[in-house]
Design a protein around this motif. Structure first.
Motif, PDB file in Angstrom:
ATOM      1  N   ARG A   1       0.824  -1.205   0.000  1.00 59.08           N
ATOM      2  CA  ARG A   1       0.000   0.000   0.000  1.00 59.08           C
ATOM      3  C   ARG A   1       0.853   1.248   0.000  1.00 59.08           C
ATOM      4  O   ARG A   1       2.025   1.211   0.337  1.00 59.08           O
ATOM      5  N   MET A   2       0.237   2.335  -0.362  1.00 55.93           N
ATOM      6  CA  MET A   2       0.913   3.621  -0.394  1.00 55.93           C
ATOM      7  C   MET A   2       0.313   4.503   0.707  1.00 55.93           C
ATOM      8  O   MET A   2      -0.904   4.564   0.853  1.00 55.93           O
ATOM      9  N   TYR A   3       1.145   5.126   1.496  1.00 53.80           N
ATOM     10  CA  TYR A   3       0.692   6.002   2.566  1.00 53.80           C
ATOM     11  C   TYR A   3       0.814   7.433   2.077  1.00 53.80           C
ATOM     12  O   TYR A   3       1.863   7.872   1.647  1.00 53.80           O
ATOM     13  N   SER A   4      -0.304   8.177   2.171  1.00 58.90           N
ATOM     14  CA  SER A   4      -0.302   9.525   1.619  1.00 58.90           C
ATOM     15  C   SER A   4      -0.702  10.552   2.673  1.00 58.90           C
ATOM     16  O   SER A   4      -1.293  10.215   3.704  1.00 58.90           O
ATOM     17  N   LEU A   5      -0.396  11.793   2.389  1.00 63.82           N
ATOM     18  CA  LEU A   5      -0.785  12.880   3.276  1.00 63.82           C
ATOM     19  C   LEU A   5      -2.298  13.073   3.275  1.00 63.82           C
ATOM     20  O   LEU A   5      -2.867  13.495   4.275  1.00 63.82           O
ATOM     21  N   GLU A   6      -2.953  12.740   2.163  1.00 64.63           N
ATOM     22  CA  GLU A   6      -4.416  12.827   2.124  1.00 64.63           C
ATOM     23  C   GLU A   6      -5.033  11.864   3.127  1.00 64.63           C
ATOM     24  O   GLU A   6      -6.021  12.174   3.786  1.00 64.63           O
ATOM     25  N   GLU A   7      -4.449  10.677   3.245  1.00 66.22           N
ATOM     26  CA  GLU A   7      -4.940   9.698   4.211  1.00 66.22           C
ATOM     27  C   GLU A   7      -4.735  10.215   5.632  1.00 66.22           C
ATOM     28  O   GLU A   7      -5.615  10.075   6.477  1.00 66.22           O
ATOM     29  N   LEU A   8      -3.590  10.825   5.883  1.00 67.47           N
ATOM     30  CA  LEU A   8      -3.322  11.402   7.197  1.00 67.47           C
ATOM     31  C   LEU A   8      -4.338  12.495   7.512  1.00 67.47           C
ATOM     32  O   LEU A   8      -4.865  12.565   8.620  1.00 67.47           O
ATOM     33  N   GLU A   9      -4.635  13.342   6.535  1.00 68.98           N
ATOM     34  CA  GLU A   9      -5.624  14.402   6.745  1.00 68.98           C
ATOM     35  C   GLU A   9      -7.003  13.818   7.043  1.00 68.98           C
ATOM     36  O   GLU A   9      -7.755  14.357   7.858  1.00 68.98           O
ATOM     37  N   TYR A  10      -7.331  12.703   6.399  1.00 69.83           N
ATOM     38  CA  TYR A  10      -8.602  12.026   6.664  1.00 69.83           C
ATOM     39  C   TYR A  10      -8.653  11.560   8.122  1.00 69.83           C
ATOM     40  O   TYR A  10      -9.654  11.763   8.817  1.00 69.83           O
ATOM     41  N   TYR A  11      -7.579  10.939   8.599  1.00 66.99           N
ATOM     42  CA  TYR A  11      -7.542  10.476   9.983  1.00 66.99           C
ATOM     43  C   TYR A  11      -7.594  11.645  10.961  1.00 66.99           C
ATOM     44  O   TYR A  11      -8.226  11.561  12.016  1.00 66.99           O
ATOM     45  N   LEU A  12      -6.930  12.749  10.616  1.00 68.79           N
ATOM     46  CA  LEU A  12      -6.998  13.934  11.466  1.00 68.79           C
ATOM     47  C   LEU A  12      -8.424  14.461  11.560  1.00 68.79           C
ATOM     48  O   LEU A  12      -8.902  14.807  12.646  1.00 68.79           O
ATOM     49  N   GLU A  13      -9.098  14.525  10.433  1.00 71.02           N
ATOM     50  CA  GLU A  13     -10.478  15.018  10.414  1.00 71.02           C
ATOM     51  C   GLU A  13     -11.384  14.117  11.267  1.00 71.02           C
ATOM     52  O   GLU A  13     -12.208  14.609  12.044  1.00 71.02           O
ATOM     53  N   MET A  14     -11.210  12.804  11.129  1.00 73.14           N
ATOM     54  CA  MET A  14     -12.006  11.867  11.935  1.00 73.14           C
ATOM     55  C   MET A  14     -11.746  12.075  13.424  1.00 73.14           C
ATOM     56  O   MET A  14     -12.677  12.085  14.233  1.00 73.14           O
ATOM     57  N   ALA A  15     -10.493  12.242  13.780  1.00 71.47           N
ATOM     58  CA  ALA A  15     -10.139  12.419  15.194  1.00 71.47           C
ATOM     59  C   ALA A  15     -10.690  13.729  15.735  1.00 71.47           C
ATOM     60  O   ALA A  15     -11.195  13.779  16.856  1.00 71.47           O
ATOM     61  N   LEU A  16     -10.622  14.795  14.946  1.00 75.00           N
ATOM     62  CA  LEU A  16     -11.122  16.089  15.399  1.00 75.00           C
ATOM     63  C   LEU A  16     -12.632  16.073  15.592  1.00 75.00           C
ATOM     64  O   LEU A  16     -13.160  16.771  16.456  1.00 75.00           O
ATOM     65  N   GLU A  17     -13.334  15.283  14.803  1.00 77.24           N
ATOM     66  CA  GLU A  17     -14.788  15.220  14.918  1.00 77.24           C
ATOM     67  C   GLU A  17     -15.254  14.319  16.057  1.00 77.24           C
ATOM     68  O   GLU A  17     -16.319  14.544  16.619  1.00 77.24           O
ATOM     69  N   SER A  18     -14.464  13.318  16.401  1.00 81.40           N
ATOM     70  CA  SER A  18     -14.957  12.314  17.337  1.00 81.40           C
ATOM     71  C   SER A  18     -14.266  12.313  18.700  1.00 81.40           C
ATOM     72  O   SER A  18     -14.670  11.547  19.567  1.00 81.40           O
ATOM     73  N   ASN A  19     -13.275  13.146  18.914  1.00 75.61           N
ATOM     74  CA  ASN A  19     -12.568  13.151  20.186  1.00 75.61           C
ATOM     75  C   ASN A  19     -13.425  13.829  21.260  1.00 75.61           C
ATOM     76  O   ASN A  19     -13.766  15.006  21.147  1.00 75.61           O
ATOM     77  N   ALA A  20     -13.774  13.084  22.301  1.00 78.30           N
ATOM     78  CA  ALA A  20     -14.680  13.594  23.338  1.00 78.30           C
ATOM     79  C   ALA A  20     -14.080  14.781  24.090  1.00 78.30           C
ATOM     80  O   ALA A  20     -14.784  15.745  24.405  1.00 78.30           O
ATOM     81  N   GLN A  21     -12.794  14.737  24.366  1.00 75.96           N
ATOM     82  CA  GLN A  21     -12.157  15.829  25.110  1.00 75.96           C
ATOM     83  C   GLN A  21     -12.188  17.120  24.296  1.00 75.96           C
ATOM     84  O   GLN A  21     -12.460  18.192  24.836  1.00 75.96           O
ATOM     85  N   LEU A  22     -11.936  17.025  23.002  1.00 75.66           N
ATOM     86  CA  LEU A  22     -11.968  18.204  22.150  1.00 75.66           C
ATOM     87  C   LEU A  22     -13.390  18.741  22.028  1.00 75.66           C
ATOM     88  O   LEU A  22     -13.609  19.950  22.113  1.00 75.66           O
ATOM     89  N   VAL A  23     -14.356  17.851  21.839  1.00 75.74           N
ATOM     90  CA  VAL A  23     -15.757  18.289  21.745  1.00 75.74           C
ATOM     91  C   VAL A  23     -16.176  18.982  23.034  1.00 75.74           C
ATOM     92  O   VAL A  23     -16.832  20.036  23.012  1.00 75.74           O
ATOM     93  N   GLN A  24     -15.770  18.428  24.172  1.00 77.53           N
ATOM     94  CA  GLN A  24     -16.101  19.039  25.453  1.00 77.53           C
ATOM     95  C   GLN A  24     -15.464  20.421  25.583  1.00 77.53           C
ATOM     96  O   GLN A  24     -16.107  21.363  26.036  1.00 77.53           O
ATOM     97  N   SER A  25     -14.222  20.567  25.172  1.00 81.66           N
ATOM     98  CA  SER A  25     -13.565  21.876  25.291  1.00 81.66           C
ATOM     99  C   SER A  25     -14.207  22.895  24.351  1.00 81.66           C
ATOM    100  O   SER A  25     -14.315  24.071  24.701  1.00 81.66           O
TER     101      SER A  25
END
Length: 167
Positions: A10-34
């Protein structure tokens, strides 16, 4: 460059990293709470200006009484009153200042939570990518070692090297 590295499978890309960042920013409970705490602090800050506004009270009442002896009595009253607190001993001003500082603190905590989460995702992603790269390199080393061993066995079989050189 949009490619971090290429693995056999497989190929690892920055687009994939950005996708994971977006998922984490939307679903992280501590961030949502803050972020919710920041919204609450913003609401409190804006509502603290209410101490400088006048208050208006409206009242209405109706009463009636009917008796055979006295007769009928009917009364209606409507009232409006307005008050404006001109001096509160600095309480309202200090409330605004305090709420502004709480809002600033909530903004900083939200930014800190977001930056921490981004760092964690980046580090985890790059650690995983590095691990896959190490596995790929190890496979190449194993393949090269097997090739060398096969060549040394062939040289031994032909009598060009000793058993000690082969092992």
């Amino acid at each position: 460059i949009d490619t971090v590295f290429v693995d056999e499978e497989r190929m690892y890309s920055l687009e994939e990293l950005e996708y994971y960042l977006e998922m984490a920013l939307e679903s992280n409970a501590q961030l949502v709470q803050s972020l919710l705490n920041m919204d609450l602090a913003n609401y409190r800050y804006r509502s603290s200006y209410g101490g400088f506004l006048p208050s208006v009270d409206v009242t209405a009442s109706q009463s009636w009484y009917d008796s055979d002896d006295i007769g009928r009595y009917d009364s209606k009253q409507i009232g409006i009153s307005a008050t404006w607190n001109l001096f509160s001993g600095g309480y309202d001003a200090h409330t605004i200042i305090s709420n502004a500082k709480n809002l600033n603190s909530a903004r900083l905590k939200s930014a800190e939570s977001k930056n921490s989460l981004v760092r964690q995702v980046n580090t985890t992603y790059l650690n995983a990518a590095s691990s896959f790269e190490k596995v790929s390199s190890a496979k190449a080393y194993v393949a090269a070692a097997q090739e060398n061993y096969t060549a040394m066995q062939e040289m031994y079989r032909l009598g060009r090297s000793s058993l000690r050189d082969t092992i």
